[in-house]
Enzyme design. Structure first.
Site, mmCIF file in Angstrom:
data_model
loop_
_atom_site.group_PDB
_atom_site.id
_atom_site.type_symbol
_atom_site.label_atom_id
_atom_site.label_comp_id
_atom_site.label_asym_id
_atom_site.label_seq_id
_atom_site.Cartn_x
_atom_site.Cartn_y
_atom_site.Cartn_z
ATOM 1 C CB SER A 30 54.704 78.322 16.412
ATOM 2 O OG SER A 30 55.359 79.220 15.549
ATOM 3 C CD GLU A 67 52.392 74.876 14.586
ATOM 4 O OE1 GLU A 67 53.043 74.639 13.560
ATOM 5 O OE2 GLU A 67 51.945 76.007 14.857
ATOM 6 N NE ARG A 114 51.785 74.336 10.157
ATOM 7 C CZ ARG A 114 51.930 74.873 8.950
ATOM 8 N NH1 ARG A 114 51.603 74.168 7.870
ATOM 9 N NH2 ARG A 114 52.368 76.100 8.787
#
Length: 296
Positions: A213, A284, A164
């Site tokens: 998410s 996130e 990520r």
């Protein structure tokens, strides 16, 4: 200093986010070519305007006060998808879902995992997005990166792609990216995509307005969703923002949520995870403008 063609004033960002919240961008542009993108980036730099790039708005939470600078959304050839013999070239603004369908129809495999990522290629490269055990780094060959200084071609190995994250600078914009895939029968590819989509439908809210998410999965055996469910947070709401009854790592806009409502829900979720399990959850979702997730 003249404003480049195609830039508008005071455009509501709620129109461009899947969660449906956020105030206006002071400036908003949709460049369709690399030259137009570089010109807008250069104008923002020279005018002292901060800038941000949004894709499909699926991983984005703008402030209710909006964004005091330039927001860009790639269009035209910067959102195009060109399928070749052994892969494809995707514009930074290209929809991953559309790319999965086109490369699958062409009998090219290896990109099926991206059907579970509701965003664009540019954002996926910057975040090294992934799902079902695969990541963008597994298929990426190279990327064209634009900034106020011009354009450059970067090989995948030069981008520092990891979980990520990437080493792309804040002023860098992925204008297009090349991916390498492997041949397979289109029916077999479609079957894998359907399997991934069915798994996603069974576990995640599909019809509600969310931004995907909320928190990254922490180290350990439990996912963020499992931790938050164990905290009894399914259905917890502040204003119009509610933690999904289907998956605790999703926040839904029940109709009139503000970004402040969403932040309040996130803050409570982080507080309980820290209090009950000693885990500090890291969000996130990308925030935009004057918005802050308080520490726990």
């Amino acid at each position: 200093m003249s404003v480049p063609a195609g830039i508008e004033r005071d455009v509501p960002l709620s129109r461009f986010t899947t969660i449906g919240t956020g105030g206006p961008a002071r400036w908003f542009g949709e460049p369709a070519t690399e030259d137009a993108l570089v010109a807008m980036l250069r104008w923002a730099r020279d005018a002292g305007e901060p800038f941000a790039v949004i894709g499909l708005g699926s991983n984005l939470l703008p402030a209710d006060s909006g964004y005091p600078g330039l927001v860009l959304r790639l269009d035209g050839e910067l959102a195009a998808i060109e399928v070749g013999d052994g892969g494809a070239v995707l514009g930074g603004g290209a929809s991953l879902a559309a790319a999965v369908r086109l490369v699958g129809d062409a009998g090219l495999a290896g990109f099926e995992f991206a059907c579970a990522i509701p965003g664009t290629m540019g954002g996926a490269v910057r975040m090294n997005a992934g799902a079902y055990g695969s990541e963008i780094v597994d298929v990426l060959v190279s990327a064209v990166v634009c900034s106020a200084d011009g354009r450059r071609v970067a090989q995948a190995g030069d981008l520092g792609l990891r979980y990520r994250h990437s080493d792309l600078a804040p002023g860098d914009v992925v204008a297009r990216a090349e991916i390498a895939l492997t041949p397979d029968h289109p029916d077999a590819i479609r079957a894998r995509v359907r399997e991934f989509q069915d798994r996603r439908s069974a576990a995640q809210p599909r019809k509600a307005r969310t931004f995907g998410s909320v928190f990254k999965n922490p180290e350990g055996d439990r996912t963020s969703g499992q931790l938050l469910e164990a905290c009894g947070l399914k259905g917890f709401a502040v204003g119009g923002a509610r933690i999904s009854e289907k998956h605790a790592n999703f926040i839904e806009n029940t109709g009139d949520a503000t970004s402040a409502d969403v932040v309040a829900v996130m803050t409570e979720a982080r507080r309980r995870a820290k209090e009950q399990f000693g885990v500090t959850l890291e969000h996130e979702v990308q925030t935009l403008g004057d918005i802050e997730i308080p520490p726990v």
